[in-house]
Design a protein around this motif. Structure first.
Motif, mmCIF file in Angstrom:
data_model
loop_
_atom_site.group_PDB
_atom_site.id
_atom_site.type_symbol
_atom_site.label_atom_id
_atom_site.label_comp_id
_atom_site.label_asym_id
_atom_site.label_seq_id
_atom_site.Cartn_x
_atom_site.Cartn_y
_atom_site.Cartn_z
ATOM 1 N N LEU A 204 9.500 15.071 2.383
ATOM 2 C CA LEU A 204 10.593 14.885 3.561
ATOM 3 C C LEU A 204 10.260 15.931 4.579
ATOM 4 N N LEU A 205 9.891 17.184 4.389
ATOM 5 C CA LEU A 205 9.371 18.170 5.485
ATOM 6 C C LEU A 205 8.577 17.663 6.441
ATOM 7 N N ALA B 10 6.588 6.796 6.044
ATOM 8 C CA ALA B 10 6.783 5.586 5.163
ATOM 9 C C ALA B 10 6.694 6.055 3.574
ATOM 10 N N ILE B 11 5.807 6.559 3.268
ATOM 11 C CA ILE B 11 5.593 6.930 1.994
ATOM 12 C C ILE B 11 6.758 8.046 1.483
ATOM 13 N N ALA C 222 3.399 5.896 -3.039
ATOM 14 C CA ALA C 222 4.568 6.459 -3.662
ATOM 15 C C ALA C 222 4.656 6.556 -4.935
ATOM 16 N N LYS C 223 4.398 5.337 -5.644
ATOM 17 C CA LYS C 223 4.537 5.351 -7.286
ATOM 18 C C LYS C 223 3.634 6.211 -7.726
ATOM 19 N N SER C 224 2.370 6.120 -7.103
ATOM 20 C CA SER C 224 1.275 6.848 -7.802
ATOM 21 C C SER C 224 1.635 8.344 -7.921
ATOM 22 N N VAL D 251 0.767 -1.295 0.067
ATOM 23 C CA VAL D 251 0.029 0.110 0.027
ATOM 24 C C VAL D 251 1.054 1.280 0.066
ATOM 25 N N ILE D 252 2.035 1.296 0.684
ATOM 26 C CA ILE D 252 2.971 2.372 1.003
ATOM 27 C C ILE D 252 3.419 2.652 -0.354
#
Length: 200
Positions: free
Chosen positions: A56-57, A115-116, A12-14, A7-8
């Motif tokens: 990241l922030l 995690a994403i 991220a990919k989408s 799911v994570i």
């Protein structure tokens, strides 16, 4: 509630694919930092790196505050409240990131942001053909070895760019340990000794 890495990874990919599809070839040429926070924000299309920096922030904010991390992982608080906290902390987020956060809110997955972010960073590194390398040596490296070391690491990892982290551990006695992706190469004297004594 445990959410799978699948799911994570999908989030991220989408996000990466949506940003890279909307990104035009002229974005870097027309990029102006004041567009991010100005009234022109609606027409501003961020690139994959700006979205990565925003993730990241958000990640750093969540993991640096124990109270905030607990609040975001607590299912008794409404997701909309969590979203409002993020938007009040970072009112200048791009429209792309605000839309992504709304999707996470609808699915009760705002707690997955750290995690994403980690997964998104891995995708960017892969896209740039960059590898993170951890080098552990028995003694501190000499300064003049830098260029040769980076060239060698690029060949070993088959990467165009290396992000190198070095540390030293005198317990190795000599040699080095090289870690990248899921690979670990242990060429230390400590390992040789342990193999020698295990055979005896």
């Amino acid at each position: 509630m445990s959410v799978s890495t699948k799911v994570i990874s999908s989030y991220a990919k989408s996000l990466f694919q949506n940003v890279s599809k909307s990104q035009t070839s002229n974005v870097e040429k027309n990029f102006k930092i004041n567009k991010i926070t100005s009234s022109e924000q609606e027409s501003f299309l961020p690139d994959i790196y700006i979205v990565g920096e925003e993730l990241l922030l958000l990640r750093a904010t969540l993991i640096s505050s124990e109270k905030l991390l607990k609040l975001f992982s607590n299912p008794t608080y409404l997701e909309q409240q969590k979203l409002e906290i993020l938007l009040s902390l970072f009112p200048g987020l791009t429209l792309t990131m605000k839309s992504f956060l709304k999707v996470l809110t609808e699915r009760s997955h705002l707690s997955l942001i750290p995690a994403i972010s980690d997964e998104y960073s891995k995708i960017i590194l892969k896209c740039k053909n960059t590898t993170k390398v951890n080098l552990i040596t028995a003694s501190k490296l000499e300064k003049n070895l830098g260029t040769l070391l980076l060239k060698t690491l690029k060949k070993i990892t088959k990467s165009e760019e290396i992000i190198l982290t070095t540390s030293y551990n005198p317990k190795l006695l000599g040699g080095l340990i090289l870690e990248y992706n899921s690979v670990a190469i242990d060429a230390s004297i400590l390992k040789e000794f342990s193999l020698f004594f295990s055979e005896s």
